[in-house]
Design an enzyme around this catalytic site. Structure first.
Site, PDB file in Angstrom:
ATOM      1  N   ASP A 194     -38.489  -1.306  48.133  1.00 15.24           N
ATOM      2  CA  ASP A 194     -37.258  -1.008  47.406  1.00 15.24           C
ATOM      3  C   ASP A 194     -37.552  -0.379  46.041  1.00 15.24           C
ATOM      4  O   ASP A 194     -38.592  -0.647  45.432  1.00 15.24           O
ATOM      5  CB  ASP A 194     -36.470  -2.318  47.216  1.00 15.24           C
ATOM      6  N   ASN A 211     -28.627   1.646  56.336  1.00 16.75           N
ATOM      7  CA  ASN A 211     -28.952   2.873  55.584  1.00 16.75           C
ATOM      8  C   ASN A 211     -28.279   4.130  56.149  1.00 16.75           C
ATOM      9  O   ASN A 211     -28.189   5.157  55.458  1.00 16.75           O
ATOM     10  CB  ASN A 211     -30.472   3.107  55.520  1.00 16.75           C
TER      11      ASN A 211
HETATM   12  C1  FPP Z   1     -35.296   1.710  49.323  1.00 17.97           C
HETATM   13  O1  FPP Z   1     -35.248   2.304  48.046  1.00 17.97           O
HETATM   14  C2  FPP Z   1     -36.083   2.521  50.229  1.00 17.97           C
HETATM   15  C3  FPP Z   1     -35.617   3.118  51.357  1.00 17.97           C
HETATM   16  C4  FPP Z   1     -34.242   2.975  51.837  1.00 17.97           C
HETATM   17  C5  FPP Z   1     -36.475   3.975  52.210  1.00 17.97           C
HETATM   18  C6  FPP Z   1     -37.914   3.606  52.274  1.00 17.97           C
HETATM   19  C7  FPP Z   1     -38.687   4.817  52.615  1.00 17.97           C
HETATM   20  C8  FPP Z   1     -39.912   5.121  52.134  1.00 17.97           C
HETATM   21  C9  FPP Z   1     -40.705   4.224  51.311  1.00 17.97           C
HETATM   22  C10 FPP Z   1     -40.555   6.435  52.412  1.00 17.97           C
HETATM   23  C11 FPP Z   1     -40.658   6.820  53.800  1.00 17.97           C
HETATM   24  C12 FPP Z   1     -41.261   5.801  54.675  1.00 17.97           C
HETATM   25  C13 FPP Z   1     -42.199   6.085  55.566  1.00 17.97           C
HETATM   26  C14 FPP Z   1     -42.663   5.066  56.515  1.00 17.97           C
HETATM   27  C15 FPP Z   1     -42.785   7.421  55.590  1.00 17.97           C
HETATM   28  P1  FPP Z   1     -33.831   2.702  47.454  1.00 17.97           P
HETATM   29  O2  FPP Z   1     -33.572   4.114  47.809  1.00 17.97           O
HETATM   30  O3  FPP Z   1     -32.797   1.749  47.946  1.00 17.97           O
HETATM   31  O4  FPP Z   1     -34.060   2.554  45.921  1.00 17.97           O
HETATM   32  P2  FPP Z   1     -32.976   2.109  44.838  1.00 17.97           P
HETATM   33  O5  FPP Z   1     -32.582   0.698  45.174  1.00 17.97           O
HETATM   34  O6  FPP Z   1     -33.713   2.210  43.557  1.00 17.97           O
HETATM   35  O7  FPP Z   1     -31.842   3.081  44.956  1.00 17.97           O
END
Ligand code: FPP
Length: 267
Positions: free
Chosen positions: A26, A74
């Site tokens: 996250d 998501n």
């Molecule tokens: C949460 O951060 C993260 C995600 C919803 C996506 C996770 C994806 C990756 C780490 C990259 C791709 C993965 C692979 C396996 C290649 P957020 O966007 O919710 O962050 P925030 O809470 O700060 O908005």
């Protein structure tokens, strides 16, 4: 005075390593916003953290690493962000293919992967098939995954089996239920790591986390690399896992209930 380097991950005691680690990655969006960048830049740098943590886990001999890459919820994000995440997933699967195969890593996926667009689903299915005989580590990507959804699917499966006479309702003990979940082939979940300061499970591995240790860090996922992972493992090393028993019982070696099997009765 010069700061001492933190102990390298190699200094961890192999006997105290978790067998199965799961990560809620996250904070990508906040990492990008703090730099005035579009959110997808955070995801892109977050994919570098995926590489770093996967490499470290493999080197240390962790048997299973499960990453929450895209939740069932998501899909409700802005379409442009969803599309960019799917492209990033494709780039990761194409770009990491060689390293995953060369390092004897088996790739698996949990979740409703049928919902993924073909640009991500095709390389995912190919790598799952081509790495199926690898055995040094299982890397599981949770994609379009929800813990409640996976529990509901297991219930549906059990009800179908009862209806057709294949299963008796009385047979539905916790172990039998675990066997219906998509994580059935993985070792019991030992440690859940969540970055970015949030302290919740957000529908991730709800059943499996019953006795897992939880580790929360304020670091944002794009900053979470080898040393941060080692810090989480060092913290885990210090935990006393009682599975519902007392410390005295564990000291006396009466750990007949250790492991997930008997743990269900614990507190
Ligand atoms: C949460 O951060 C993260 C995600 C919803 C996506 C996770 C994806 C990756 C780490 C990259 C791709 C993965 C692979 C396996 C290649 P957020 O966007 O919710 O962050 P925030 O809470 O700060 O908005």
């Amino acid at each position: 005075m010069a700061m001492m380097d933190p102990a390298p991950p190699e200094a961890l005691r192999p006997s105290a390593l978790p067998r199965h680690v799961a990560v809620i990655m996250d904070g990508n969006g906040r990492w990008a916003s703090a730099r005035g960048l579009p959110r997808i830049e955070g995801h892109r740098v977050g994919a570098e953290s995926v590489r770093s943590v996967t490499r470290t886990a493999r080197k240390l001999g962790i048997q299973a690493l499960t990453l929450y890459a895209f939740s069932a919820q998501n899909w409700a994000r802005p379409p442009a962000e969803v599309a960019a995440l799917m492209e990033l997933l494709r780039d990761y699967l194409v770009g990491e293919r060689g390293e995953i195969l060369d390092n004897d890593i088996r790739l698996r996926a949990i979740g409703d992967t049928g919902r993924l667009p073909a640009i991500a689903r095709d390389p995912l299915e190919a790598l799952i098939a081509d790495s199926a005989d690898n055995s040094s580590m299982i890397l599981t990507l949770a994609l379009s995954y929800g813990g409640r959804e996976s529990i509901a699917a297991a219930c549906r499966q059990a009800m179908i089996e009862v209806k057709s006479g294949q299963r008796a309702p009385e047979s539905m003990e916790p172990e039998a239920f675990s066997a219906l979940l998509p994580t059935a082939a993985l070792p019991p979940l030992d440690l859940v790591i969540r970055t970015s300061g949030e302290r919740r499970l957000s529908n991730f591995l709800l059943w499996e986390a019953a006795y897992a240790e939880l580790y929360f860090t304020d670091e944002l996922w794009p900053d979470f690399r080898r040393e941060s992972f080692a810090a989480a493992l060092r913290d885990y090393e210090q935990r006393e896992r009682r599975f519902g028993q007392t410390s005295a019982q564990l000291d006396a070696g009466h750990d007949t209930m250790a492991g997930e099997k008997g743990a269900i009765a614990g507190t």
